[in-house]
Design a protein around this motif. Structure first.
Motif, PDB file in Angstrom:
ATOM      1  N   ASP A 167       8.573   5.291   0.798  1.00 44.03           N
ATOM      2  CA  ASP A 167       8.041   6.076  -0.315  1.00 44.03           C
ATOM      3  C   ASP A 167       7.184   5.124  -1.130  1.00 44.03           C
ATOM      4  O   ASP A 167       7.679   4.157  -1.689  1.00 44.03           O
ATOM      5  N   SER A 223       4.474   4.670  -4.238  1.00 44.78           N
ATOM      6  CA  SER A 223       3.976   5.337  -5.440  1.00 44.78           C
ATOM      7  C   SER A 223       3.325   4.331  -6.376  1.00 44.78           C
ATOM      8  O   SER A 223       3.676   3.151  -6.406  1.00 44.78           O
ATOM      9  N   TRP A 272       2.017   4.038 -10.531  1.00 49.19           N
ATOM     10  CA  TRP A 272       2.329   4.653 -11.816  1.00 49.19           C
ATOM     11  C   TRP A 272       1.516   4.012 -12.945  1.00 49.19           C
ATOM     12  O   TRP A 272       1.147   2.836 -12.865  1.00 49.19           O
ATOM     13  N   GLN A 300       7.517   0.440  -3.998  1.00 51.65           N
ATOM     14  CA  GLN A 300       7.646   0.624  -2.556  1.00 51.65           C
ATOM     15  C   GLN A 300       9.126   0.681  -2.212  1.00 51.65           C
ATOM     16  O   GLN A 300       9.859  -0.279  -2.454  1.00 51.65           O
ATOM     17  N   ALA A 350      14.217   7.186  -4.166  1.00 50.44           N
ATOM     18  CA  ALA A 350      13.012   7.573  -4.903  1.00 50.44           C
ATOM     19  C   ALA A 350      13.336   8.534  -6.034  1.00 50.44           C
ATOM     20  O   ALA A 350      12.697   8.500  -7.094  1.00 50.44           O
ATOM     21  N   ARG A 392      12.787   6.396 -11.119  1.00 53.88           N
ATOM     22  CA  ARG A 392      11.570   6.977 -11.678  1.00 53.88           C
ATOM     23  C   ARG A 392      11.151   6.171 -12.898  1.00 53.88           C
ATOM     24  O   ARG A 392      11.859   6.153 -13.915  1.00 53.88           O
ATOM     25  N   LEU A 423       2.999   9.383 -13.134  1.00 54.10           N
ATOM     26  CA  LEU A 423       2.750   9.139 -11.720  1.00 54.10           C
ATOM     27  C   LEU A 423       1.261   9.336 -11.420  1.00 54.10           C
ATOM     28  O   LEU A 423       0.702  10.393 -11.703  1.00 54.10           O
ATOM     29  N   TRP A 455      -0.164   8.546  -8.074  1.00 56.74           N
ATOM     30  CA  TRP A 455      -0.129   9.157  -6.742  1.00 56.74           C
ATOM     31  C   TRP A 455       1.084   8.652  -5.976  1.00 56.74           C
ATOM     32  O   TRP A 455       1.628   7.615  -6.288  1.00 56.74           O
ATOM     33  N   ARG A 456       1.474   9.429  -4.982  1.00 53.20           N
ATOM     34  CA  ARG A 456       2.654   9.102  -4.179  1.00 53.20           C
ATOM     35  C   ARG A 456       2.459   9.651  -2.770  1.00 53.20           C
ATOM     36  O   ARG A 456       1.896  10.720  -2.586  1.00 53.20           O
ATOM     37  N   GLU A 457       2.944   8.896  -1.784  1.00 56.50           N
ATOM     38  CA  GLU A 457       2.927   9.362  -0.400  1.00 56.50           C
ATOM     39  C   GLU A 457       4.204   8.904   0.297  1.00 56.50           C
ATOM     40  O   GLU A 457       4.730   7.836  -0.008  1.00 56.50           O
ATOM     41  N   GLN A 458       4.656   9.709   1.235  1.00 61.03           N
ATOM     42  CA  GLN A 458       5.757   9.329   2.106  1.00 61.03           C
ATOM     43  C   GLN A 458       5.161   8.809   3.415  1.00 61.03           C
ATOM     44  O   GLN A 458       4.372   9.508   4.070  1.00 61.03           O
TER      45      GLN A 458
END
Length: 281
Positions: free
Chosen positions: A40, A42, A44, A89, A102, A106, A111, A113-116
């Motif tokens: 995960d 992200s 921030w 990460q 994840a 927090r 946030l 952007w975020r990607e799995q």
């Protein structure tokens, strides 16, 4: 509580006890750690690292934004996806443990952007080729190319959308010329285990084309040091993550690629940031 003190709380009591017992040297996990299958990732607009108890089966890596990463030719990064104050990460082999961590970790901020991300069993990218050019392998190379004396390092994080349809329409032989590697076994077109940039055909042509990815990104051609690449696939492409002692290692390499890497015809960077990964307290 300071950001680095809060960072110590990411692992939970069991993990902290294990690390203390083996004389851990303050370097954050998730970098030299063997790459885990799920991630995960992200970015921030936040200052302090989050705290919380998570499974000891995951690694958590956190960094703070640094300046100096330019926008490169061909990038298509919107202002809201450029830079960031905090990088998080979370990696693990169990996707449920990664998702749980994840949800618990927090940061107090917005946030961006975020990607799995994921690795498949063949460790290939979504174009069907193995990632990696020349990377540090020995402890000495890690000390020379990845880690700073205080146990910190610099991370570059770029989300890249890949045109899988256009690339997939190429004959396999042409795909291999784009990468400079054979598709089925990742062997360089020059043969052998290591890339031989000087190898030529009987006609005097370079075996690895001038615009092949392995040539354009090679440290000898880019005039740069080694990068530790620890990238992940995602639904639309590649989450490129590299760790290096100096930001210029990536910047010099990327400028060399932007000047003629055939792979960039099929890759568009949509998010880009750099971070200092500090040592643990």
């Amino acid at each position: 509580m300071s950001p680095l003190s809060r960072r110590r709380l990411l692992y939970g009591a069991a993990a902290i006890g294990l690390l203390s017992g083996c004389g851990f040297d303050r370097r954050q996990p998730g970098i030299a750690t063997p790459q885990q299958l799920h991630a995960d990732i992200s970015v921030w607009d936040a200052v302090a690292a989050p705290s919380g108890q998570v499974s000891s089966s995951v690694t958590v890596t956190c960094g703070h934004g640094v300046d100096g990463l330019p926008e490169f030719p061909g990038d298509a990064v919107r202002p809201q996806d450029l830079g960031g104050r905090l990088f998080l990460q979370i990696c693990g082999d169990d996707p449920d443990a990664v998702r749980d961590a994840a949800s618990r970790l927090r940061p107090d901020g917005r946030l961006k952007w975020r990607e799995q991300g994921f690795c498949n069993s063949e460790r290939t990218n979504v174009l069907g080729f193995k990632d990696g050019i020349v990377v540090p392998k020995t402890p000495h190379e890690f000390d020379q190319e990845v880690w700073l004396p205080d146990g910190s390092t610099i991370a570059v994080v770029r989300r890249m959308k890949l045109d899988m349809a256009a690339f997939g329409a190429l004959p396999v032989a042409e795909q291999e010329r784009v990468f400079g590697r054979r598709k089925h076994d990742a062997v360089p077109l020059s043969g052998g285990e290591e890339v031989d940039l000087s190898a030529k055909t009987p006609d005097g042509e370079y075996v690895i084309p001038a615009d092949a990815h392995v040539r354009r990104a090679h440290p000898l051609m880019a005039g740069a040091g080694l990068m530790l690449r620890r990238s992940y696939n995602y639904a639309e492409g590649l989450l490129f993550i590299s760790y290096q002692r100096e930001l210029k290692t990536f910047v010099n390499t990327m400028y060399r690629m932007a000047a003629g890497d055939a792979l960039l015809r099929y890759a568009t960077t949509t998010s880009s940031a750099a971070f200092r990964i500090p040592p643990l307290n």
